[in-house]
Design a protein around this motif. Sequence first.
Motif, PDB file in Angstrom:
ATOM      1  N   GLY A  16     -26.693 -30.097  24.034  1.00 46.98           N
ATOM      2  CA  GLY A  16     -26.898 -28.787  24.645  1.00 46.98           C
ATOM      3  C   GLY A  16     -26.258 -27.680  23.837  1.00 46.98           C
ATOM      4  N   ILE A  17     -26.884 -26.535  23.853  1.00 45.73           N
ATOM      5  CA  ILE A  17     -26.413 -25.385  23.092  1.00 45.73           C
ATOM      6  C   ILE A  17     -24.989 -24.986  23.487  1.00 45.73           C
ATOM      7  CG2 ILE A  17     -27.322 -23.590  24.619  1.00 45.73           C
ATOM      8  CD1 ILE A  17     -28.388 -22.228  22.025  1.00 45.73           C
ATOM      9  N   ASN A  18     -24.604 -25.271  24.736  1.00 48.73           N
ATOM     10  CA  ASN A  18     -23.270 -24.910  25.217  1.00 48.73           C
ATOM     11  C   ASN A  18     -22.278 -26.072  25.204  1.00 48.73           C
ATOM     12  OD1 ASN A  18     -23.793 -22.128  25.757  1.00 48.73           O
ATOM     13  ND2 ASN A  18     -25.027 -22.797  27.495  1.00 48.73           N
ATOM     14  N   GLU A  19     -22.684 -27.222  24.662  1.00 49.43           N
ATOM     15  CA  GLU A  19     -21.763 -28.365  24.567  1.00 49.43           C
ATOM     16  C   GLU A  19     -20.885 -28.208  23.332  1.00 49.43           C
ATOM     17  OE1 GLU A  19     -23.249 -32.294  26.119  1.00 49.43           O
ATOM     18  OE2 GLU A  19     -25.143 -31.332  25.559  1.00 49.43           O
ATOM     19  N   ASN A  20     -19.648 -28.695  23.425  1.00 46.80           N
ATOM     20  CA  ASN A  20     -18.747 -28.515  22.290  1.00 46.80           C
ATOM     21  C   ASN A  20     -19.016 -29.531  21.184  1.00 46.80           C
ATOM     22  OD1 ASN A  20     -17.070 -30.901  22.657  1.00 46.80           O
ATOM     23  ND2 ASN A  20     -16.053 -29.834  24.337  1.00 46.80           N
ATOM     24  N   LEU A  21     -18.468 -29.243  20.016  1.00 49.15           N
ATOM     25  CA  LEU A  21     -18.727 -30.065  18.841  1.00 49.15           C
ATOM     26  C   LEU A  21     -18.067 -31.438  18.935  1.00 49.15           C
ATOM     27  CD1 LEU A  21     -18.506 -27.450  15.977  1.00 49.15           C
ATOM     28  CD2 LEU A  21     -20.493 -28.203  17.291  1.00 49.15           C
ATOM     29  N   ALA A  22     -16.968 -31.551  19.661  1.00 54.08           N
ATOM     30  CA  ALA A  22     -16.344 -32.861  19.849  1.00 54.08           C
ATOM     31  C   ALA A  22     -17.322 -33.786  20.582  1.00 54.08           C
ATOM     32  CB  ALA A  22     -15.030 -32.735  20.614  1.00 54.08           C
ATOM     33  N   HIS A  23     -17.990 -33.246  21.603  1.00 59.54           N
ATOM     34  CA  HIS A  23     -18.996 -34.022  22.330  1.00 59.54           C
ATOM     35  C   HIS A  23     -20.149 -34.402  21.399  1.00 59.54           C
ATOM     36  CE1 HIS A  23     -21.838 -35.312  25.396  1.00 59.54           C
ATOM     37  NE2 HIS A  23     -22.722 -34.507  24.819  1.00 59.54           N
ATOM     38  N   ALA A  24     -20.622 -33.439  20.609  1.00 60.40           N
ATOM     39  CA  ALA A  24     -21.728 -33.710  19.681  1.00 60.40           C
ATOM     40  C   ALA A  24     -21.334 -34.802  18.690  1.00 60.40           C
ATOM     41  CB  ALA A  24     -22.122 -32.431  18.937  1.00 60.40           C
ATOM     42  N   ALA A  25     -20.119 -34.732  18.161  1.00 59.48           N
ATOM     43  CA  ALA A  25     -19.652 -35.740  17.201  1.00 59.48           C
ATOM     44  C   ALA A  25     -19.566 -37.119  17.851  1.00 59.48           C
ATOM     45  CB  ALA A  25     -18.294 -35.327  16.634  1.00 59.48           C
ATOM     46  N   MET A  28     -23.076 -38.475  18.175  1.00 56.24           N
ATOM     47  CA  MET A  28     -23.568 -38.929  16.873  1.00 56.24           C
ATOM     48  C   MET A  28     -22.991 -40.303  16.538  1.00 56.24           C
ATOM     49  SD  MET A  28     -23.520 -35.611  14.408  1.00 56.24           S
ATOM     50  CE  MET A  28     -24.217 -34.055  14.932  1.00 56.24           C
ATOM     51  N   ALA A  29     -21.705 -40.484  16.801  1.00 58.13           N
ATOM     52  CA  ALA A  29     -21.067 -41.776  16.521  1.00 58.13           C
ATOM     53  C   ALA A  29     -21.654 -42.873  17.407  1.00 58.13           C
ATOM     54  CB  ALA A  29     -19.555 -41.665  16.726  1.00 58.13           C
ATOM     55  N   GLU A  30     -21.823 -42.579  18.695  1.00 60.00           N
ATOM     56  CA  GLU A  30     -22.374 -43.567  19.631  1.00 60.00           C
ATOM     57  C   GLU A  30     -23.804 -43.957  19.267  1.00 60.00           C
ATOM     58  OE1 GLU A  30     -21.958 -41.478  23.327  1.00 60.00           O
ATOM     59  OE2 GLU A  30     -19.788 -41.808  23.409  1.00 60.00           O
ATOM     60  N   LEU A  31     -24.586 -42.981  18.813  1.00 64.53           N
ATOM     61  CA  LEU A  31     -25.985 -43.223  18.482  1.00 64.53           C
ATOM     62  C   LEU A  31     -26.175 -43.651  17.025  1.00 64.53           C
ATOM     63  CD1 LEU A  31     -27.465 -40.086  20.280  1.00 64.53           C
ATOM     64  CD2 LEU A  31     -27.649 -42.464  21.056  1.00 64.53           C
ATOM     65  N   VAL A  33     -26.063 -41.754  14.293  1.00 68.47           N
ATOM     66  CA  VAL A  33     -26.941 -40.801  13.620  1.00 68.47           C
ATOM     67  C   VAL A  33     -26.095 -39.711  12.977  1.00 68.47           C
ATOM     68  CG1 VAL A  33     -28.895 -41.230  15.159  1.00 68.47           C
ATOM     69  CG2 VAL A  33     -27.283 -39.394  15.718  1.00 68.47           C
ATOM     70  N   GLY A  34     -26.671 -39.025  12.018  1.00 68.83           N
ATOM     71  CA  GLY A  34     -25.957 -37.962  11.320  1.00 68.83           C
ATOM     72  C   GLY A  34     -26.367 -36.576  11.750  1.00 68.83           C
ATOM     73  N   ALA A  35     -27.280 -36.483  12.715  1.00 61.42           N
ATOM     74  CA  ALA A  35     -27.749 -35.177  13.179  1.00 61.42           C
ATOM     75  C   ALA A  35     -28.304 -35.300  14.585  1.00 61.42           C
ATOM     76  CB  ALA A  35     -28.834 -34.642  12.253  1.00 61.42           C
ATOM     77  N   LEU A  36     -28.207 -34.200  15.318  1.00 68.75           N
ATOM     78  CA  LEU A  36     -28.801 -34.124  16.655  1.00 68.75           C
ATOM     79  C   LEU A  36     -29.495 -32.776  16.808  1.00 68.75           C
ATOM     80  CD1 LEU A  36     -25.937 -35.434  18.976  1.00 68.75           C
ATOM     81  CD2 LEU A  36     -28.120 -36.568  18.515  1.00 68.75           C
ATOM     82  N   PRO A  37     -30.658 -32.775  17.420  1.00 70.50           N
ATOM     83  CA  PRO A  37     -31.282 -31.494  17.743  1.00 70.50           C
ATOM     84  C   PRO A  37     -30.427 -30.756  18.776  1.00 70.50           C
ATOM     85  CG  PRO A  37     -32.840 -33.305  17.942  1.00 70.50           C
ATOM     86  CD  PRO A  37     -31.485 -33.903  17.799  1.00 70.50           C
ATOM     87  N   ILE A  38     -30.460 -29.440  18.719  1.00 71.25           N
ATOM     88  CA  ILE A  38     -29.782 -28.600  19.707  1.00 71.25           C
ATOM     89  C   ILE A  38     -30.857 -28.041  20.624  1.00 71.25           C
ATOM     90  CG2 ILE A  38     -28.394 -26.540  20.101  1.00 71.25           C
ATOM     91  CD1 ILE A  38     -27.338 -26.859  17.231  1.00 71.25           C
ATOM     92  N   CYS A  39     -30.674 -28.222  21.930  1.00 71.51           N
ATOM     93  CA  CYS A  39     -31.626 -27.696  22.901  1.00 71.51           C
ATOM     94  C   CYS A  39     -30.947 -26.662  23.780  1.00 71.51           C
ATOM     95  CB  CYS A  39     -32.205 -28.821  23.762  1.00 71.51           C
ATOM     96  SG  CYS A  39     -33.253 -29.941  22.817  1.00 71.51           S
ATOM     97  N   ILE A  48     -30.858 -27.729  14.746  1.00 72.73           N
ATOM     98  CA  ILE A  48     -30.339 -29.066  14.478  1.00 72.73           C
ATOM     99  C   ILE A  48     -28.912 -28.917  13.988  1.00 72.73           C
ATOM    100  CG2 ILE A  48     -30.510 -31.096  12.986  1.00 72.73           C
ATOM    101  CD1 ILE A  48     -33.477 -30.839  13.010  1.00 72.73           C
ATOM    102  N   ILE A  49     -28.042 -29.798  14.441  1.00 70.74           N
ATOM    103  CA  ILE A  49     -26.655 -29.810  13.985  1.00 70.74           C
ATOM    104  C   ILE A  49     -26.394 -31.154  13.306  1.00 70.74           C
ATOM    105  CG2 ILE A  49     -25.751 -30.645  16.189  1.00 70.74           C
ATOM    106  CD1 ILE A  49     -23.297 -28.875  15.662  1.00 70.74           C
ATOM    107  N   THR A  50     -25.713 -31.106  12.170  1.00 78.14           N
ATOM    108  CA  THR A  50     -25.409 -32.327  11.433  1.00 78.14           C
ATOM    109  C   THR A  50     -23.914 -32.598  11.455  1.00 78.14           C
ATOM    110  OG1 THR A  50     -25.071 -31.227   9.304  1.00 78.14           O
ATOM    111  CG2 THR A  50     -27.336 -31.874   9.854  1.00 78.14           C
ATOM    112  N   ASP A  51     -23.567 -33.840  11.134  1.00 74.99           N
ATOM    113  CA  ASP A  51     -22.151 -34.178  11.029  1.00 74.99           C
ATOM    114  C   ASP A  51     -21.490 -33.313   9.956  1.00 74.99           C
ATOM    115  OD1 ASP A  51     -23.532 -35.489   8.957  1.00 74.99           O
ATOM    116  OD2 ASP A  51     -22.809 -37.490   9.512  1.00 74.99           O
TER     117      ASP A  51
END
Length: 141
Positions: A16-25, A28-31, A33-39, A48-51
Amino acid sequence: MTTARDVMHRGCECVGINENLAHAARRMAELDVGALPICGEDNRLKGIITDRDIVVKCIAKGRNPNEVKAGDLFEETRVWWVDADADIDEVLHQMVEHKIRRLPVLENKELVGIISQADLAAGLPEDKVGELVEAISSTSH
């Protein structure tokens, strides 16, 4: 005819656009993957945000990934994507023309998958793989 749907990773997850980067990281680790789309809150693709983005644009600048939101990192620029029924040549064209390594796949304006450079390379003849890697690697985002 091979389509984007044939080579994409299905069930692509958004951050999510309002989720913090720690959550995004963590996602990415759980999945793995090196990138996630931002919605956005409307569940529409915004970027898209990358590691690497997290490291270079947040951590390396001394910012706290628990305080920086995913939406803070991406620029409001055009997000390139392809329709799920697009021919593989169109996918290749988009990735080469825009020098991108990952291409979101949409169907009826909804994110249904993502194609990475490796996914595309697996479905291309060897000469086109070389073209793709050379074009993207020259000045990739």
